[in-house]
Design a protein around this motif. Structure first.
Motif, PDB file in Angstrom:
ATOM      1  N   UNK A 102      36.199 -41.628  49.026  1.00 55.13           N
ATOM      2  CA  UNK A 102      35.651 -41.406  50.363  1.00 55.13           C
ATOM      3  C   UNK A 102      35.259 -39.945  50.496  1.00 55.13           C
ATOM      4  N   UNK A 103      34.067 -39.703  51.025  1.00 53.65           N
ATOM      5  CA  UNK A 103      33.585 -38.332  51.176  1.00 53.65           C
ATOM      6  C   UNK A 103      33.926 -37.723  52.531  1.00 53.65           C
ATOM      7  N   UNK A 104      34.583 -38.497  53.405  1.00 51.70           N
ATOM      8  CA  UNK A 104      34.896 -37.994  54.742  1.00 51.70           C
ATOM      9  C   UNK A 104      35.883 -36.837  54.655  1.00 51.70           C
ATOM     10  N   UNK A 105      35.670 -35.842  55.520  1.00 43.74           N
ATOM     11  CA  UNK A 105      36.540 -34.668  55.529  1.00 43.74           C
ATOM     12  C   UNK A 105      37.915 -35.020  56.101  1.00 43.74           C
ATOM     13  N   UNK A 106      37.964 -35.894  57.095  1.00 38.15           N
ATOM     14  CA  UNK A 106      39.236 -36.318  57.693  1.00 38.15           C
ATOM     15  C   UNK A 106      39.333 -37.833  57.617  1.00 38.15           C
ATOM     16  N   UNK A 107      40.550 -38.314  57.575  1.00 36.98           N
ATOM     17  CA  UNK A 107      40.770 -39.747  57.398  1.00 36.98           C
ATOM     18  C   UNK A 107      42.170 -40.094  57.891  1.00 36.98           C
ATOM     19  N   UNK A 108      42.429 -41.386  57.977  1.00 37.23           N
ATOM     20  CA  UNK A 108      43.755 -41.882  58.349  1.00 37.23           C
ATOM     21  C   UNK A 108      44.183 -42.931  57.337  1.00 37.23           C
ATOM     22  N   UNK A 109      45.472 -42.979  57.079  1.00 29.78           N
ATOM     23  CA  UNK A 109      46.021 -43.957  56.147  1.00 29.78           C
ATOM     24  C   UNK A 109      47.462 -44.255  56.563  1.00 29.78           C
ATOM     25  N   UNK A 110      48.072 -45.216  55.884  1.00 26.75           N
ATOM     26  CA  UNK A 110      49.450 -45.606  56.193  1.00 26.75           C
ATOM     27  C   UNK A 110      50.330 -45.385  54.969  1.00 26.75           C
ATOM     28  N   UNK A 111      51.513 -44.878  55.233  1.00 24.45           N
ATOM     29  CA  UNK A 111      52.488 -44.669  54.169  1.00 24.45           C
ATOM     30  C   UNK A 111      53.840 -45.166  54.675  1.00 24.45           C
ATOM     31  N   UNK A 112      54.340 -46.213  54.031  1.00 23.02           N
ATOM     32  CA  UNK A 112      55.616 -46.788  54.469  1.00 23.02           C
ATOM     33  C   UNK A 112      55.551 -47.355  55.870  1.00 23.02           C
ATOM     34  N   UNK A 113      54.371 -47.855  56.262  1.00 18.77           N
ATOM     35  CA  UNK A 113      54.216 -48.415  57.597  1.00 18.77           C
ATOM     36  C   UNK A 113      53.985 -47.383  58.682  1.00 18.77           C
ATOM     37  N   UNK A 114      53.965 -46.092  58.312  1.00 20.22           N
ATOM     38  CA  UNK A 114      53.770 -45.014  59.286  1.00 20.22           C
ATOM     39  C   UNK A 114      52.329 -44.526  59.198  1.00 20.22           C
ATOM     40  N   UNK A 115      51.623 -44.420  60.322  1.00 16.14           N
ATOM     41  CA  UNK A 115      50.246 -43.912  60.285  1.00 16.14           C
ATOM     42  C   UNK A 115      50.223 -42.408  60.008  1.00 16.14           C
ATOM     43  N   UNK A 116      49.338 -42.002  59.108  1.00 16.64           N
ATOM     44  CA  UNK A 116      49.190 -40.597  58.730  1.00 16.64           C
ATOM     45  C   UNK A 116      47.760 -40.146  58.997  1.00 16.64           C
ATOM     46  N   UNK A 117      47.640 -38.851  59.225  1.00 15.11           N
ATOM     47  CA  UNK A 117      46.331 -38.218  59.377  1.00 15.11           C
ATOM     48  C   UNK A 117      46.142 -37.281  58.197  1.00 15.11           C
TER      49      UNK A 117
END
Length: 598
Positions: A258-273
């Motif tokens: 992904x070329x986006x500068x910012x993104x969101x993902x999940x780690x262990x069910x916790x949302x991350x930025x």
């Protein structure tokens, strides 16, 4: 009481609800508007701030990396270094000694002139070379350079830079794992023939690199790290993570694909930025932080809004309770007065304390109750007069009937020249009237009623020249019970006139009196002709018989007496067998057990 409380509570609840709506609706509208606006602003500022931090960090790291690139370029382009590398092992010893001193001095100057350069090595694949600082020639001889991955990669790239992950320097003579470095290497070429003549390795100061990313604050647990184009971690504050692929597949995909500068993902069910920025050497600095940590100020703001709303609500409830009590107290008092009136207490009056609408309502309520009380007294007086008038009518109806029958007997005796018997009848009537005249009121005792019956039977025996036997079975104690006057006499009279006399024989009349709890039972039985079935049905429905005029004066008197004195607390039934006699049963509730009479 509970009904009154429910009414009051509903009225109070309405006032509190209105105050709550007046206070809470504007508060909620303002709070939610402020919350949504601040949420947008804070999120925007947090994202912009994080991106700006990532950019600044990328610039700082790129500057350090560029120092390594520039230093490598300077060394690779230095003709003296190229000549020394080519002559190493091929020139006399004094020239090698001079080259060694020159190269070491040159390399140390590069290190001293730039704080980000930790160590510089100029190496030959056969295990010889130069190095700045505490370079250990012995350690160099212990390893086979041609087998090192970075050497193979440098030769493959043929002059291009080869970057390695953060590590400890392996050629330092100062000890094991003493210098944390970030190596960048390349092959050294002879510019005339473009053949490889050695290897140049610039070890950048690893502590400066790690310090650059450690000093960044990204929430409480957020961090920055550096990865290469393949997603391998090259720089991290945790040395154990170096040269390892990013484990989280969601994060790995956001970094590599992904070329986006910012993104969101999940780690262990916790949302991350997350944010990422490209470095000058093609690597990428990545920052990750739980979403909840960058939205912490927003959560505190939300908590403050909720607490303030709750505080305003409590204030509204308190004000509502105070106003409700102030407003509803007169209403409660008026409601209590109404309930008292409902329970029959017309003496109660509402307390008029104010001159407002409720005070006016209380005043009008008092006037209404006063008027109702007057009307009730008037109705009671009228009902009492009507009641006594009916009683007088009943008594006045039975007394003339009784006298008429007695006087008819006297007339018959006189007409038949039975003067002696007429005299006896007149004497018996005199005794009977004396007994009645001495009694005031409309009620007498059972004993007095039976005495009237005895005297009346004397008159009837004289008239018909028959013997009418009177059998009395009176339970002890019942003779003093108060009953209406002339309750049983009409039954005895009917038994003789309609039952015994038509038989033209002597007769027997039995009166049995028993008491059951608060009820008194009278059984009047004769041995006369009896009553036919059709007539018996009529007589057993006294109310209908009275309305249709199907009964005589005697039974009509008994019905009216029972109705007026006992309301619904009585029962009268008649049983009869033709040719054998008739039994009348009266069951009534005892009016009084005292012998005094009104």
């Amino acid at each position: 009481m509970l009904h009154k409380l429910r009414i009051s509570n509903r009225f109070t609840a309405k006032i509190i609800l209105v105050l709550l709506l007046v206070i809470i609706i504007p508060t909620l509208f303002t709070s939610l508007s402020f919350y949504w606006l601040s949420d947008s602003i804070l999120k925007k500022n947090a994202r912009e701030s994080t991106i700006q931090i990532a950019k600044q960090t990328a610039e700082s790291l790129s500057f350090i990396l560029d120092v390594g690139v520039d230093t490598s370029d300077f060394i690779a382009s230095d003709m003296n270094i190229q000549r020394a590398a080519m002559e190493l092992g091929n020139s006399p010893s004094y020239e090698e000694s001079w080259n060694f001193q020159y190269i070491n001095t040159l390399l140390n100057n590069y290190v001293y002139s730039n704080s980000f350069v930790k160590i510089v090595y100029l190496l030959k694949e056969e295990g010889r070379g130069w190095g700045s600082g505490t370079f250990s020639d012995q350690k160099l001889k212990e390893i086979q350079l041609s087998d090192q991955n970075w050497v193979k990669e440098a030769k493959r790239k043929d002059g291009e830079l080869v970057w390695q992950g953060l590590q400890y320097d392996h050629l330092s003579g100062g000890g094991v794992n003493t210098d944390l470095v970030l190596p960048v290497a390349r092959v050294l070429k002879d510019f005339n023939t473009m053949r490889n003549i050695g290897l140049v390795q610039i070890n950048l100061d690893g502590q400066s690199v790690v310090g650059t990313i450690r000093q960044l604050q990204l929430g409480k647990t957020g961090k920055f790290f550096v990865v290469d184009s393949g997603g391998r971690i090259m720089i991290d504050s945790n040395p154990d993570m170096i040269n390892k692929k990013v484990e989280n597949p969601d994060l790995y995909e956001r970094i590599v694909g992904d070329n986006a500068v910012e993104f969101e993902f999940h780690m262990g069910g916790v949302p991350y930025y997350g944010v990422k920025q490209l470095l000058s050497n093609g690597w990428m600095i990545v920052g990750t932080v739980p979403v909840a940590e960058i939205s912490g100020p927003l959560e505190r703001l939300q908590t403050w809004i909720l607490l303030s709303s709750a505080a305003f609500s409590l204030v509204a409830i308190g004000i509502g309770l105070f106003i409700a009590r102030w407003v509803t107290q007169p209403v409660k008092q008026l409601t209590q007065s109404m309930l008292s009136v409902q329970n029959g207490d017309l003496r109660v009056r509402a307390d008029v304390r104010t001159s407002d609408e409720i005070g006016f309502l209380s005043k009008q309520f008092n006037k209404m109750i006063h008027k109702i009380e007057q009307l009730m007294r008037q109705v009671e007086d009228e009902q009492s007069e009507k009641y006594h008038a009916e009683l007088r009518a009943v008594m006045h109806r039975i007394h003339p009937h009784f006298l008429y029958n007695t006087l008819s007997t006297l007339r018959w005796l006189i007409d038949s020249k039975q003067n002696d018997r007429a005299s006896e009848v007149l004497s018996a009537l005199n005794h009977l009237l004396e007994a009645n005249m001495g009694k005031s009121g409309s009620r007498i005792t059972v004993e007095e009623e039976l005495d009237i019956i005895r005297k009346y039977l004397i008159i009837l025996e004289l008239r018909y020249e028959k013997i009418f036997q009177l059998d009395l079975d009176v339970e002890p104690g019942t003779e003093k019970v108060i009953i209406p006057r002339m309750l049983l006499q009409p039954l005895v009279e009917n038994a003789i006139f309609h039952g015994i006399v038509p038989k033209n024989t002597d007769g027997r009349i039995s009166i049995r009196i028993r008491k059951y709890d608060k009820y008194l039972e009278f059984l009047v039985e004769d041995d006369g002709l009896g009553i036919g079935e059709d007539k018996l049905k009529v007589l057993n429905n006294l109310e209908t018989a009275v309305e249709n005029g199907e009964i005589g004066i005697g039974l009509r008197h008994i019905y009216d007496t029972l109705r007026l004195y006992y309301a619904q607390n009585w029962n009268c039934s008649i049983t009869s067998t033709p040719g054998q006699g008739t039994t009348v049963r009266i069951l009534l509730k005892v009016l009084s057990e005292i012998s005094s009479k009104n």
